[in-house]
Every structure is written in C-alpha cells, then in structure tokens.
Design an enzyme around this catalytic site. Sequence first.
Site, PDB file in Angstrom:
ATOM      1  N   THR A  13       0.828  -1.212   0.000  1.00 23.89           N
ATOM      2  CA  THR A  13       0.000   0.000   0.000  1.00 23.89           C
ATOM      3  C   THR A  13       0.863   1.263   0.000  1.00 23.89           C
ATOM      4  O   THR A  13       0.773   2.104  -0.899  1.00 23.89           O
ATOM      5  CB  THR A  13      -0.923  -0.012   1.243  1.00 23.89           C
ATOM      6  OG1 THR A  13      -1.651  -1.228   1.226  1.00 23.89           O
ATOM      7  CG2 THR A  13      -1.876   1.162   1.233  1.00 23.89           C
ATOM      8  N   VAL A  14       1.709   1.408   1.017  1.00 27.20           N
ATOM      9  CA  VAL A  14       2.474   2.655   1.163  1.00 27.20           C
ATOM     10  C   VAL A  14       3.607   2.719   0.132  1.00 27.20           C
ATOM     11  O   VAL A  14       3.847   3.769  -0.479  1.00 27.20           O
ATOM     12  CB  VAL A  14       3.041   2.785   2.598  1.00 27.20           C
ATOM     13  CG1 VAL A  14       3.767   4.119   2.753  1.00 27.20           C
ATOM     14  CG2 VAL A  14       1.921   2.682   3.628  1.00 27.20           C
ATOM     15  N   GLY A 134       0.119   8.894  10.210  1.00 29.22           N
ATOM     16  CA  GLY A 134       0.079   8.810   8.745  1.00 29.22           C
ATOM     17  C   GLY A 134       0.592  10.090   8.106  1.00 29.22           C
ATOM     18  O   GLY A 134       1.762  10.437   8.237  1.00 29.22           O
ATOM     19  N   GLY A 187     -12.451  -1.465   3.995  1.00 25.65           N
ATOM     20  CA  GLY A 187     -10.986  -1.472   3.937  1.00 25.65           C
ATOM     21  C   GLY A 187     -10.342  -0.653   5.041  1.00 25.65           C
ATOM     22  O   GLY A 187      -9.161  -0.314   4.987  1.00 25.65           O
ATOM     23  N   LYS A 205       2.342   3.837  18.877  1.00 24.14           N
ATOM     24  CA  LYS A 205       2.523   5.235  18.467  1.00 24.14           C
ATOM     25  C   LYS A 205       2.759   6.119  19.693  1.00 24.14           C
ATOM     26  O   LYS A 205       3.553   7.064  19.636  1.00 24.14           O
ATOM     27  CB  LYS A 205       1.298   5.695  17.681  1.00 24.14           C
ATOM     28  CG  LYS A 205       1.210   4.991  16.317  1.00 24.14           C
ATOM     29  CD  LYS A 205      -0.147   5.168  15.688  1.00 24.14           C
ATOM     30  CE  LYS A 205      -0.211   4.533  14.302  1.00 24.14           C
ATOM     31  NZ  LYS A 205      -1.577   4.418  13.796  1.00 24.14           N
ATOM     32  N   GLY A 302      -3.574   5.383   4.967  1.00 31.88           N
ATOM     33  CA  GLY A 302      -3.948   5.373   3.550  1.00 31.88           C
ATOM     34  C   GLY A 302      -2.719   5.588   2.690  1.00 31.88           C
ATOM     35  O   GLY A 302      -1.710   6.120   3.127  1.00 31.88           O
TER      36      GLY A 302
HETATM   37  N1  LIG Z   1      -1.151   1.315   5.174  1.00 32.46           N
HETATM   38  C1  LIG Z   1      -1.140   2.453   5.868  1.00 32.46           C
HETATM   39  O1  LIG Z   1      -2.047   3.270   5.750  1.00 32.46           O
HETATM   40  C2  LIG Z   1      -0.006   2.741   6.809  1.00 32.46           C
HETATM   41  C3  LIG Z   1      -0.025   3.941   7.551  1.00 32.46           C
HETATM   42  C4  LIG Z   1       1.052   4.245   8.390  1.00 32.46           C
HETATM   43  C5  LIG Z   1       2.090   3.359   8.504  1.00 32.46           C
HETATM   44  N2  LIG Z   1       2.068   2.177   7.808  1.00 32.46           N
HETATM   45  C6  LIG Z   1       3.200   1.268   7.959  1.00 32.46           C
HETATM   46  O2  LIG Z   1       3.838   1.149   6.706  1.00 32.46           O
HETATM   47  C7  LIG Z   1       4.430  -0.157   6.594  1.00 32.46           C
HETATM   48  C8  LIG Z   1       3.916  -0.806   5.312  1.00 32.46           C
HETATM   49  O3  LIG Z   1       2.516  -0.920   5.383  1.00 32.46           O
HETATM   50  P1  LIG Z   1       1.622  -1.297   4.113  1.00 32.46           P
HETATM   51  O4  LIG Z   1       0.219  -1.013   4.496  1.00 32.46           O
HETATM   52  O5  LIG Z   1       2.176  -0.684   2.884  1.00 32.46           O
HETATM   53  O6  LIG Z   1       1.851  -2.882   4.080  1.00 32.46           O
HETATM   54  P2  LIG Z   1       1.544  -3.896   2.870  1.00 32.46           P
HETATM   55  O7  LIG Z   1       0.493  -3.315   1.983  1.00 32.46           O
HETATM   56  O8  LIG Z   1       1.335  -5.218   3.472  1.00 32.46           O
HETATM   57  O9  LIG Z   1       2.916  -3.875   2.038  1.00 32.46           O
HETATM   58  C9  LIG Z   1       4.066  -4.553   2.429  1.00 32.46           C
HETATM   59  C10 LIG Z   1       4.710  -5.138   1.192  1.00 32.46           C
HETATM   60  O10 LIG Z   1       5.972  -5.688   1.550  1.00 32.46           O
HETATM   61  C11 LIG Z   1       6.003  -7.055   1.160  1.00 32.46           C
HETATM   62  N3  LIG Z   1       6.779  -7.782   2.164  1.00 32.46           N
HETATM   63  C12 LIG Z   1       6.538  -7.844   3.495  1.00 32.46           C
HETATM   64  N4  LIG Z   1       7.480  -8.583   4.097  1.00 32.46           N
HETATM   65  C13 LIG Z   1       8.324  -9.003   3.116  1.00 32.46           C
HETATM   66  C14 LIG Z   1       9.485  -9.821   3.120  1.00 32.46           C
HETATM   67  N5  LIG Z   1       9.952 -10.361   4.246  1.00 32.46           N
HETATM   68  N6  LIG Z   1      10.109 -10.050   1.944  1.00 32.46           N
HETATM   69  C15 LIG Z   1       9.611  -9.524   0.794  1.00 32.46           C
HETATM   70  N7  LIG Z   1       8.521  -8.749   0.729  1.00 32.46           N
HETATM   71  C16 LIG Z   1       7.871  -8.495   1.887  1.00 32.46           C
HETATM   72  C17 LIG Z   1       4.563  -7.495   1.159  1.00 32.46           C
HETATM   73  O11 LIG Z   1       4.409  -8.646   0.369  1.00 32.46           O
HETATM   74  P3  LIG Z   1       3.111  -9.610   0.674  1.00 32.46           P
HETATM   75  O12 LIG Z   1       1.940  -8.869   0.168  1.00 32.46           O
HETATM   76  O13 LIG Z   1       3.419 -10.846  -0.098  1.00 32.46           O
HETATM   77  O14 LIG Z   1       3.062  -9.835   2.146  1.00 32.46           O
HETATM   78  C18 LIG Z   1       3.874  -6.267   0.583  1.00 32.46           C
HETATM   79  O15 LIG Z   1       3.973  -6.221  -0.823  1.00 32.46           O
HETATM   80  C19 LIG Z   1       4.053  -0.894   7.876  1.00 32.46           C
HETATM   81  O16 LIG Z   1       5.090  -0.798   8.811  1.00 32.46           O
HETATM   82  C20 LIG Z   1       2.826  -0.141   8.368  1.00 32.46           C
HETATM   83  O17 LIG Z   1       2.662  -0.227   9.772  1.00 32.46           O
HETATM   84  C21 LIG Z   1       1.051   1.851   6.971  1.00 32.46           C
END
Ligand SMILES: NC(=O)c1ccc[n+]([C@@H]2O[C@H](COP(=O)([O-])OP(=O)(O)OC[C@H]3O[C@@H](n4cnc5c(N)ncnc54)[C@H](OP(=O)(O)O)[C@@H]3O)[C@@H](O)[C@H]2O)c1
Length: 435
Positions: A13-14, A134, A187, A205, A302
């Site tokens: 996502t990010v 965020g 979502g 946090k 998001g």
């Molecule tokens: N989403 C938000 O709104 C948000 C807001 C603030 C902070 N964050 C933080 O931002 C970070 C990322 O969040 P996200 O929502 O973007 O997560 P996400 O959508 O799950 O994206 C993570 C990506 O990294 C890949 N990945 C994870 N572990 C891996 C590994 N060991 N080797 C290779 N690829 C790997 C995942 O593959 P798979 O799909 O195959 O697992 C996925 O493509 C997190 O720390 C989260 O707490 C997110």
Amino acid sequence: MKSVRLALLGCGTVGEGVVRLLRQNSAMFERKLGVPLELAGVADRSLKPIPALGIDKGLITRDAAALIGRGDIDIVVELFGGYEPARTLILQALAAGKDVVTANKALLAAHGGEIFRAAVKASLAVGFEASVGGGVPIIRTLREALAGDRQRAVYGIVNGTCNSILSMMTDGGAEFADALKQAQRDGLAEADPTVDIEGHDAAHKLCLLVTLAFGVLLEPAQIHTEGISRLTLADIDYARELGYTIKLLAIAKDDDGAIEARVHPTMIPARHLLAGVAGAFNAIYIHGEALGSSMYFGQGAGQMPTATAVMADILEIARHRLAGARGGAHALGYPVAHLKRARVKPMDDVICEYYLRFDARDQPGVLGAIASILGRNGISIVSVIQKGRGVETTVPVIMRTHEAREKNLKRALATIGRLKMVERPPVFIRIEERL
Ligand SMILES: NC(=O)c1ccc[n+]([C@@H]2O[C@H](COP(=O)([O-])OP(=O)(O)OC[C@H]3O[C@@H](n4cnc5c(N)ncnc54)[C@H](OP(=O)(O)O)[C@@H]3O)[C@@H](O)[C@H]2O)c1
C-alpha cells in the site's frame, strides 16, 4: 552526487504510494534537490512489474539484503512492516552506510533504542514521520516546531480504524460488531483487527510520541492499553446524554518527571475539538507550558497520505546528504544518550473523573447502597441518571464522579459488583474533562 538513489523494501500500500509520488513529482523533486531522486531497486516477494509506474522487471528483486548492500544505494526505505526481517535489514542498511526511512511504528516501539543507537554510531539518519499519524506531520512538529517548549500532555486519536468504528457507533447507531464488519468491508480494518481494536497500534505510536514530547524511552508493555471491543452503544448514548463523546485516546502526561501513559476509551466533552475528529482522521492535541494547546489534524493512514510523510523524510535526508551533512543524532529530539528510561505511574495512582454504569434491580435502596460504597471509598458523585423505572426489572444506573484515585474506584466497584441487587460487573469509563 549526480543523483540520490533509493532502495524500496516493500511495494504494498504505502510503497506503491511512494513510487507514485516519485513518478508524479519527479521534476519538482529534482528542482528541490538540484539532482534527480531515483528509484534504484525494489525488494518485494510478490511484486509484478507495473509499467505505468516505471517498475520494470529489472528493478524488482526478492533479495532485500543484496539490494541494500549495493554501492549505488543512498537511502533505504523500509516498508515491509513487522519485526523481522525489517529490523535486521534496517541494521544492515545502517552498517552499510545507508540512511533509512521507515513507517514501521511497531518495530520502532519495540526496537527503536537499538535502531537509533546504530544510526548515531554510523552518523546516519532514520526518518520515521509516517510511523505516527500517517500524513499528519507530528514527528517533525514535536521534534522541531515545538522544541522550544516543555510539553506537559499529549492526547492522540492515532488509530483510524478505532476512530471510524466509534464514529459509526456514535453517529450511525451501530453496535460494535456491526461497525467492525462495516469497517472491514470499507478497507478500514484488517481481517484480523486485534492490533488496532485492542489499542496496541495506538500504544506503539504513544511510545514514539512520549519519547519526542518528554525525552524518555518507553516500551509498549509499560503502557496501560485497553481497546474499544467492549464498548456498547448504550454507553455511547449515555455519554452523549451527559455531554460527552467517547474516543480511543492515547494519553501521556509529564508531571515533572512522573509520566502517565495510557491508551483507553475516554469520554471527552462533546464540544472539545478532538470530539469532532470523525472517521479515519487522526488528531494529536498537545499541551505545552508556554504555547498552551495546539492540535494537528489530518489523514492518519492510507496510501497517498502516508506516502507523503515517507517522501518528506526522503527529501530531508537527501538534502542533508547533498549538503555533505551526516547524521541523525537528534532524530528523537535528544541525543540518544540523553534519553531516560521512564517510570510510568501505575494505573492505581492515576486520578480521573469517571463514568459508571450499574445494571441494578429496580428496587428501593439500590442508589443508596451504591452511593454509600462509593462514599466510603472517597468517591463523590456529580450526577446520576436512572433509566426505565417501573418498566424493567433491571435498570441501568449511570453516574458521573468527581476526581478519584483509580485504586479507590476499583475497590469500590469490586464491592458494588458483589451486591445481590447489581446484576452484572459495573462498567467504568475514564473522563478527561480538562484536556
Ligand atoms: N497502510 C497504511 O495506511 C499505513 C499507515 C502508516 C504506517 N504504515 C506502515 O507502513 C508499513 C507498510 O505498510 P503497508 O500497508 O504498505 O503494508 P503492505 O500493503 O502489506 O505492504 C508490504 C509489502 O511488503 C512485502 N513484504 C513484506 N514482508 C516481506 C518480506 N519479508 N520479503 C519480501 N517482501 C515483503 C509485502 O508482500 P506480501 O503482500 O506478499 O506480504 C507487501 O507487498 C508498515 O510498517 C505499516 O505499519 C502503513
């Protein structure tokens, strides 16, 4: 330097949001930096090429460690999430001379000490703006804009999932289970929502906010953490009747070194600015000794809001690199060696006003019995509402108390809970009246 080169770990996502910004704003970033900002590689186990975003096959690898080790990488952007391999990869990146940007609050709350010490040792930066709020720039605000003041209290709505669910309950009259299902459909909640709804994400946090605000290190286990899963629509409605709104607040206070840090559903006056923060929005309300109150509000999660915070860190670090400066010695607002381990006030010693609900048999003497037990424990009552007299055999008795010590309240509630005329364990919700 002819360019600043990035390695992206995780294009979910990010991560994808970061790639979009890099592509959409590449000319602006080049103007800001004087050189291009280039994506040199993406490590992700499931990513397929995305031609529209310029992610071709040659850019993608499954070997994050090899990508980090490449000589042409300047900044590693960790967006895998989770503890491992994120922790090991960040430490490897620092050891290899790369600055790091991460959004990983869970990792920093648990292993921040180790990561920031490694960064200082290597004279490198760790940017983590996206880890709290965020897209709300609260990390920089606390570290820089508010650096001249002594912070006294922080109140955060820092979990969009909980805030959305509470908004659906408050404004739409949904029960918790239905609101959670709706949040999942929208979502806004994970399939396994535990980390969010039980308050753990907010506690992660809060660890970071406490360090930046008060210069102390905390671990999540030191934070009293309660989520929203036991809240009922009835309590939300009674709260409204009393002039309050219920929010999941991450609260920290510094009373000359006596630190309070807690996450729990909290009743706040309905007219307060935080009460109007609805849906997935986040807000952090800070009380500084000299500034007084200020509030920071925006999209708490998001893809694109979070990516803007990641990008801000990338640009700041790139500027430093280009200026020949190194280091992130004050990433937490203090040299790491000056951060103290905090002793957190036990919940028994916390003083609050309380909302109480007793489901009691509708018979004479109930109110008197409850009030007398509260009185014997030093708790005085501000107001009482008794519902449905003469219609039901069990009626809710709602009370609001003056300030009381939590230890006394719990002792009183345990005694009241043993009364035959009280049907279920009493419910209490803490009130923050003067935030
Ligand atoms: N989403 C938000 O709104 C948000 C807001 C603030 C902070 N964050 C933080 O931002 C970070 C990322 O969040 P996200 O929502 O973007 O997560 P996400 O959508 O799950 O994206 C993570 C990506 O990294 C890949 N990945 C994870 N572990 C891996 C590994 N060991 N080797 C290779 N690829 C790997 C995942 O593959 P798979 O799909 O195959 O697992 C996925 O493509 C997190 O720390 C989260 O707490 C997110």
